[in-house]
Design a protein around this motif. Structure first.
Motif, short mmCIF file in Angstrom:
data_model
loop_
_atom_site.label_atom_id
_atom_site.label_comp_id
_atom_site.label_asym_id
_atom_site.label_seq_id
_atom_site.Cartn_x
_atom_site.Cartn_y
_atom_site.Cartn_z
N MET A 5 0.83 -1.21 0.00
CA MET A 5 0.00 0.00 0.00
C MET A 5 0.86 1.26 0.00
O MET A 5 0.51 2.27 -0.61
CB MET A 5 -0.95 0.00 1.20
CG MET A 5 -1.94 -1.14 1.18
SD MET A 5 -2.96 -1.20 -0.30
CE MET A 5 -4.17 0.02 0.11
N ALA A 9 0.65 4.21 -2.79
CA ALA A 9 0.50 5.62 -2.41
C ALA A 9 1.64 6.46 -2.98
O ALA A 9 1.42 7.58 -3.44
CB ALA A 9 0.44 5.75 -0.89
N MET A 42 -5.03 5.04 -7.71
CA MET A 42 -5.73 5.29 -6.45
C MET A 42 -6.97 4.41 -6.33
O MET A 42 -7.24 3.85 -5.26
CB MET A 42 -6.12 6.77 -6.35
CG MET A 42 -6.62 7.16 -5.00
SD MET A 42 -7.02 8.91 -4.74
CE MET A 42 -6.67 9.72 -6.24
N GLY A 43 -7.71 4.27 -7.41
CA GLY A 43 -8.89 3.41 -7.39
C GLY A 43 -8.54 1.96 -7.16
O GLY A 43 -9.22 1.25 -6.42
N GLY A 45 -5.91 0.89 -5.49
CA GLY A 45 -5.52 0.78 -4.08
C GLY A 45 -6.71 0.78 -3.15
O GLY A 45 -6.75 0.02 -2.17
N LEU A 46 -7.70 1.62 -3.43
CA LEU A 46 -8.89 1.67 -2.59
C LEU A 46 -9.70 0.38 -2.68
O LEU A 46 -10.23 -0.10 -1.67
CB LEU A 46 -9.75 2.88 -2.95
CG LEU A 46 -9.18 4.24 -2.56
CD1 LEU A 46 -10.04 5.35 -3.12
CD2 LEU A 46 -9.05 4.35 -1.05
N SER A 47 -9.81 -0.17 -3.89
CA SER A 47 -10.54 -1.43 -4.02
C SER A 47 -9.80 -2.57 -3.34
O SER A 47 -10.41 -3.46 -2.73
CB SER A 47 -10.79 -1.75 -5.49
OG SER A 47 -9.58 -2.07 -6.14
N LYS A 49 -7.86 -2.24 -0.71
CA LYS A 49 -8.03 -2.03 0.72
C LYS A 49 -9.42 -2.49 1.18
O LYS A 49 -9.56 -3.10 2.23
CB LYS A 49 -7.82 -0.55 1.06
CG LYS A 49 -7.91 -0.25 2.53
CD LYS A 49 -7.65 1.20 2.80
CE LYS A 49 -7.76 1.50 4.28
NZ LYS A 49 -7.51 2.90 4.57
N ARG A 50 -10.43 -2.20 0.38
CA ARG A 50 -11.80 -2.61 0.73
C ARG A 50 -11.92 -4.13 0.76
O ARG A 50 -12.54 -4.70 1.66
CB ARG A 50 -12.79 -2.02 -0.27
CG ARG A 50 -14.24 -2.28 0.11
CD ARG A 50 -15.21 -1.56 -0.79
NE ARG A 50 -15.05 -0.12 -0.64
CZ ARG A 50 -15.10 0.74 -1.65
NH1 ARG A 50 -15.27 0.32 -2.88
NH2 ARG A 50 -14.96 2.02 -1.44
N GLN A 53 -10.25 -5.40 3.95
CA GLN A 53 -11.01 -5.17 5.16
C GLN A 53 -12.20 -6.12 5.27
O GLN A 53 -12.60 -6.50 6.37
CB GLN A 53 -11.50 -3.73 5.24
CG GLN A 53 -10.40 -2.74 5.55
CD GLN A 53 -10.90 -1.31 5.56
OE1 GLN A 53 -12.00 -1.03 5.10
NE2 GLN A 53 -10.09 -0.40 6.07
#
Length: 55
Positions: A5, A9, A42-43, A45-47, A49-50, A53
């Motif tokens: 991650m 970033a 960025m998208g 990385g966010l997906s 991370k989701r 989680q």
């Protein structure tokens, strides 16, 4: 520390910094390309991370 991650970033920030450089050099096509690449990374990385989680 999650190095994957951190790397994502870093590349997002680098792409947006390079957008400023491309605009300064009046390479607007490169600025648009880097801008879209920054949002794509960025998208991703966010997906990622989701998914991490929820698992």
């Amino acid at each position: 520390m999650n190095w994957n991650m951190f790397g994502l970033a870093f590349f997002v920030i680098l792409s947006f910094v390079l957008v400023g450089f491309a605009i300064g050099q009046q390479l607007f096509w490169l600025a648009v390309l880097l801008f879209l690449a920054g949002f794509a990374i960025m998208g991703f990385g966010l997906s990622k991370k989701r998914k991490q989680q929820n698992a």
